[in-house]
Design a protein around this motif. Structure first.
Motif: not given
Length: 224
Positions: A26-33, A88-91, A93-98, A218-222
């Protein structure tokens, strides 16, 4: 599809989405594949047979629509599938932060270079055809060299030298470029610590970090 035996909407959603690789498709489809081979490049460790199975499952669930264009299958998200954008966006962001720690098994030059090519800021590149070579000094064999070409407003990533003039060579290790791309460290730090070396004329060497940039994550606050 596994049933949790619960009426809870989270449980019902996860009966579809928590099958291995499904949410990444699903992520790949959202990114344009849109084509099977494009999807494969976004999930390079997934077997073609399993990708086919997951796509069929998403079709049956009404999340994906398959059509034929010029004799090729084209996969797009339905309205139902597009609603997963926020999930997917929330996942992400959460994965990036934690979930910041990367094991060696998480490092994949195929996925890294594919992700870089589809979101590089093309407007910052020269208007002529430009090619940057990437040399991963810790990756043995052909997977250690990649070429990113920007021409006519489009980016292309190659695992075989296309034969154009090389404008710059980025010499680094796979972990460092992955961390820079994710935003765990920035280009300035990696260059200052000699974790990345850019071989090029002085003006190009200065511009390469702007050409490549960093991922949207990369812009997601840590956390501090």
């Amino acid at each position: 599809m596994t049933s949790y035996g619960q009426f809870c909407p989270v449980a019902k959603a996860m009966e579809l989405l928590d099958e291995r690789w499904t949410i990444l498709v699903v992520r790949e489809l959202l990114l344009g594949s849109r084509h099977f081979n494009e999807l494969r490049r976004g999930v390079p460790k997934m077997s073609p047979a399993l990708l086919t199975k997951r796509l069929r499952g998403l079709e049956r669930a009404g999340v994906v629509r398959r059509s034929e264009v010029g004799g090729r299958s084209v996969y797009t998200l339905t309205d139902k599938g597009e609603e997963l954008t926020e999930v997917v966006t929330a996942l992400s962001a959460w994965g990036t932060r934690w979930i910041g720690e990367l094991g060696d098994a998480d490092l994949d030059p195929h996925l890294l270079m594919w992700d870089i090519h589809r979101t590089v800021p093309i407007d910052r590149w020269p208007r002529r055809r430009t090619m940057v070579e990437f040399d991963f000094r810790d990756v043995i064999g052909k997977e250690g060299s990649w070429w990113l070409v920007v021409s006519d407003g489009e980016a292309q990533v190659c695992d075989v030298n296309p034969g154009y003039d090389i404008d710059a060579t980025v010499v680094t290790d796979l972990r460092t470029l992955t961390e820079v791309w994710r935003g765990d460290i920035d280009w300035r730090t990696a260059l200052r610590e000699d974790r990345i070396t850019v071989l090029a004329q002085a003006d190009v060497r200065r511009d390469v970090p702007e050409w490549i940039g960093q991922s949207m994550a990369s812009a997601i606050p840590r956390p501090a």
